[in-house]
Each structure stands twice: as C-alpha cells, then as structure tokens.
Design a protein around this motif. Sequence first.
Motif, mmCIF file in Angstrom:
data_model
loop_
_atom_site.group_PDB
_atom_site.id
_atom_site.type_symbol
_atom_site.label_atom_id
_atom_site.label_comp_id
_atom_site.label_asym_id
_atom_site.label_seq_id
_atom_site.Cartn_x
_atom_site.Cartn_y
_atom_site.Cartn_z
ATOM 1 N N LYS A 1 45.718 26.055 33.804
ATOM 2 C CA LYS A 1 46.074 25.409 32.549
ATOM 3 C C LYS A 1 46.931 26.311 31.671
ATOM 4 O O LYS A 1 47.788 25.841 30.922
ATOM 5 C CB LYS A 1 44.811 24.985 31.803
ATOM 6 C CG LYS A 1 44.021 23.906 32.540
ATOM 7 C CD LYS A 1 42.801 23.496 31.755
ATOM 8 C CE LYS A 1 42.057 22.367 32.459
ATOM 9 N NZ LYS A 1 40.865 21.938 31.713
ATOM 10 N N THR A 2 46.684 27.605 31.750
ATOM 11 C CA THR A 2 47.449 28.535 30.920
ATOM 12 C C THR A 2 48.279 29.507 31.757
ATOM 13 O O THR A 2 48.860 30.442 31.215
ATOM 14 C CB THR A 2 46.496 29.352 30.020
ATOM 15 O OG1 THR A 2 45.583 30.087 30.847
ATOM 16 C CG2 THR A 2 45.700 28.445 29.102
ATOM 17 N N ASN A 3 48.331 29.282 33.082
ATOM 18 C CA ASN A 3 49.060 30.176 33.988
ATOM 19 C C ASN A 3 48.615 31.624 33.829
ATOM 20 O O ASN A 3 49.434 32.551 33.867
ATOM 21 C CB ASN A 3 50.575 30.065 33.761
ATOM 22 C CG ASN A 3 51.106 28.706 34.157
ATOM 23 O OD1 ASN A 3 50.636 28.111 35.128
ATOM 24 N ND2 ASN A 3 52.060 28.200 33.404
ATOM 25 N N GLN A 4 47.321 31.819 33.626
ATOM 26 C CA GLN A 4 46.769 33.157 33.396
ATOM 27 C C GLN A 4 46.064 33.632 34.660
ATOM 28 O O GLN A 4 45.267 32.903 35.250
ATOM 29 C CB GLN A 4 45.799 33.128 32.221
ATOM 30 C CG GLN A 4 45.310 34.521 31.807
ATOM 31 C CD GLN A 4 44.305 34.446 30.687
ATOM 32 O OE1 GLN A 4 43.273 33.805 30.816
ATOM 33 N NE2 GLN A 4 44.595 35.099 29.583
ATOM 34 N N LEU A 5 46.367 34.855 35.076
ATOM 35 C CA LEU A 5 45.762 35.454 36.266
ATOM 36 C C LEU A 5 45.107 36.774 35.891
ATOM 37 O O LEU A 5 45.724 37.612 35.231
ATOM 38 C CB LEU A 5 46.819 35.682 37.354
ATOM 39 C CG LEU A 5 46.363 36.450 38.599
ATOM 40 C CD1 LEU A 5 45.312 35.650 39.356
ATOM 41 C CD2 LEU A 5 47.557 36.741 39.501
ATOM 42 N N LYS A 6 43.852 36.940 36.308
ATOM 43 C CA LYS A 6 43.127 38.195 36.089
ATOM 44 C C LYS A 6 42.476 38.617 37.398
ATOM 45 O O LYS A 6 42.024 37.778 38.188
ATOM 46 C CB LYS A 6 42.041 38.019 35.015
ATOM 47 C CG LYS A 6 42.572 37.840 33.606
ATOM 48 C CD LYS A 6 43.044 39.148 33.013
ATOM 49 C CE LYS A 6 43.392 38.974 31.540
ATOM 50 N NZ LYS A 6 43.790 40.247 30.909
ATOM 51 N N ARG A 7 42.442 39.939 37.610
ATOM 52 C CA ARG A 7 41.739 40.494 38.773
ATOM 53 C C ARG A 7 40.661 41.449 38.283
ATOM 54 O O ARG A 7 40.916 42.273 37.406
ATOM 55 C CB ARG A 7 42.722 41.230 39.698
ATOM 56 C CG ARG A 7 43.674 40.311 40.446
ATOM 57 C CD ARG A 7 44.528 41.109 41.416
ATOM 58 N NE ARG A 7 45.352 40.266 42.260
ATOM 59 C CZ ARG A 7 46.566 39.849 41.945
ATOM 60 N NH1 ARG A 7 47.104 40.205 40.790
ATOM 61 N NH2 ARG A 7 47.253 39.079 42.772
ATOM 62 N N PHE A 8 39.476 41.327 38.870
ATOM 63 C CA PHE A 8 38.348 42.170 38.484
ATOM 64 C C PHE A 8 37.810 42.881 39.717
ATOM 65 O O PHE A 8 37.655 42.272 40.776
ATOM 66 C CB PHE A 8 37.233 41.326 37.851
ATOM 67 C CG PHE A 8 37.659 40.528 36.653
ATOM 68 C CD1 PHE A 8 37.792 41.124 35.415
ATOM 69 C CD2 PHE A 8 37.934 39.179 36.769
ATOM 70 C CE1 PHE A 8 38.179 40.388 34.306
ATOM 71 C CE2 PHE A 8 38.327 38.430 35.677
ATOM 72 C CZ PHE A 8 38.452 39.042 34.446
ATOM 73 N N ARG A 9 37.519 44.176 39.563
ATOM 74 C CA ARG A 9 36.926 44.948 40.646
ATOM 75 C C ARG A 9 35.405 44.961 40.468
ATOM 76 O O ARG A 9 34.894 45.332 39.405
ATOM 77 C CB ARG A 9 37.462 46.387 40.654
ATOM 78 C CG ARG A 9 36.894 47.246 41.797
ATOM 79 C CD ARG A 9 37.450 48.655 41.735
ATOM 80 N NE ARG A 9 38.883 48.660 41.941
ATOM 81 C CZ ARG A 9 39.478 48.753 43.124
ATOM 82 N NH1 ARG A 9 38.749 48.852 44.219
ATOM 83 N NH2 ARG A 9 40.786 48.753 43.237
ATOM 84 N N ILE A 10 34.706 44.552 41.518
ATOM 85 C CA ILE A 10 33.243 44.517 41.501
ATOM 86 C C ILE A 10 32.732 45.359 42.672
ATOM 87 O O ILE A 10 33.147 45.142 43.820
ATOM 88 C CB ILE A 10 32.716 43.075 41.612
ATOM 89 C CG1 ILE A 10 33.205 42.242 40.429
ATOM 90 C CG2 ILE A 10 31.196 43.063 41.686
ATOM 91 C CD1 ILE A 10 32.854 40.778 40.520
#
Length: 217
Positions: free
Chosen positions: A198-207
């Motif tokens: 919807k907002t063209n937002q990409l996030k990557r999280f390291r777990i």
Amino acid sequence: MLATMFVLVPLLLPAPAQSTKPFTVKINSPWKTNVWFDSGKNVGFPCNYTGQKPIFRWYHNDVEITDTIVTDARISTYMASDGEFFLNIHNIKYEDAGTIKCVGELNGYSDSAELKFEVYEPITLKASAIQYGQLGGDAEVDCETAGRPGPAYRFWNFKNRTSVAQSEKFDFSESKLLIKPMMDEDATDYICGVYNGKTNQLKRFRITLRCWILTTN
C-alpha cells in the motif's frame, strides 16, 4: 398543368445549452484512488478552479481550516500566485486520515471536491530480535511488526540472503516461520522481509534463532 413548387425552409436547431456554472473546483492531485501516505511525511493538496475565481475554504474531516480557528498547527492553508489554494499537512499522522474537502463560493454559487486518504506508520519489528527453539522439536521464528495496518507480504532469507523456500521443513504461517524439526544448523540468523504494497515500503529485520535442549533428571 401547373408545376408543383417546393420551397426549402431551413431547419432551425436549438442552440447548444450553455453551462450555468460560473466556475468548477478540483483537487489537483496525482492521487485518484488508493491514497496512502507514510506517517511523518509533509503532504500538500492543491485545489484549483476553472471559470471565475471563487472564494476558497478547506475542510479536514468536516472541520474548517482557517487562520483564526487552528485545531492543529501542523495543518495550514495558503493561496499561491497562480490561484491554486493549498492545504498542507506537516508531519502527517495516523490520526489525520480521513477526508479533505475544497469548497469554492461566489455570488451564492458553490462547488466542492473532496479526497479520502489513509496514513500508515513506518514498519517496525515488534517481536524479539533474539528467539529460541527446542532442539529436536518444532521452532517458531516470529516476525510480528508494529506497522498499522499489518503488512501485506513477508519473505524469509537466511543470513547469507539465500531465500528460505516453502517446504515440509520450513513453513510460513502469517508472521511466523515454522521449522520442523529444529536441528543444530537451524540455530542461525534469519532475515525477515516485510513489504507493504500500500505504501511501497520495504523493511528487513535480522532475527537470531538460538536452541535450547530440554533435559530431564
């Protein structure tokens, strides 16, 4: 024998109806449908007109925005030199979502245009960055986020960015990666990718997934 005489009479068609509207207003915006903004952005909405220049008024969620009635200092209006009338929202927030309306009035005639929009918060990780699974049993790696509303799509990578493929071993379930069963080599770092279409937002999280061994006396 007398010749029959025909007289051609020109057919008079009614003149095209003239528009009685002295002006029309329009929110001149690239956003027509599916209007979304990330919170924290500065957003400007221009309202322009065709025909005679009206007197403009802006409304935000049915509250008129004026110089004397200021409900929020972040929201303001101004008239540009070319006649466009702007509503500006600085540092837009989730609570600003709703409807804006531009109203033009002149000599008892009025015209209006409105635009609905939503605001979404930046995606942040809500789950713990270090998680644990039982060696030899099933493990869950939770990638729950605090974005509002929930992101539309997730994908998983190993720490070397190799994709985690859907299989009997690895199963994606909503915000979780299920590992069945967990072995020594599964205790590693995983990258959870969250994409909000919807907002063209990409996030990557390291777990980081660590294992614990259930011991019995």
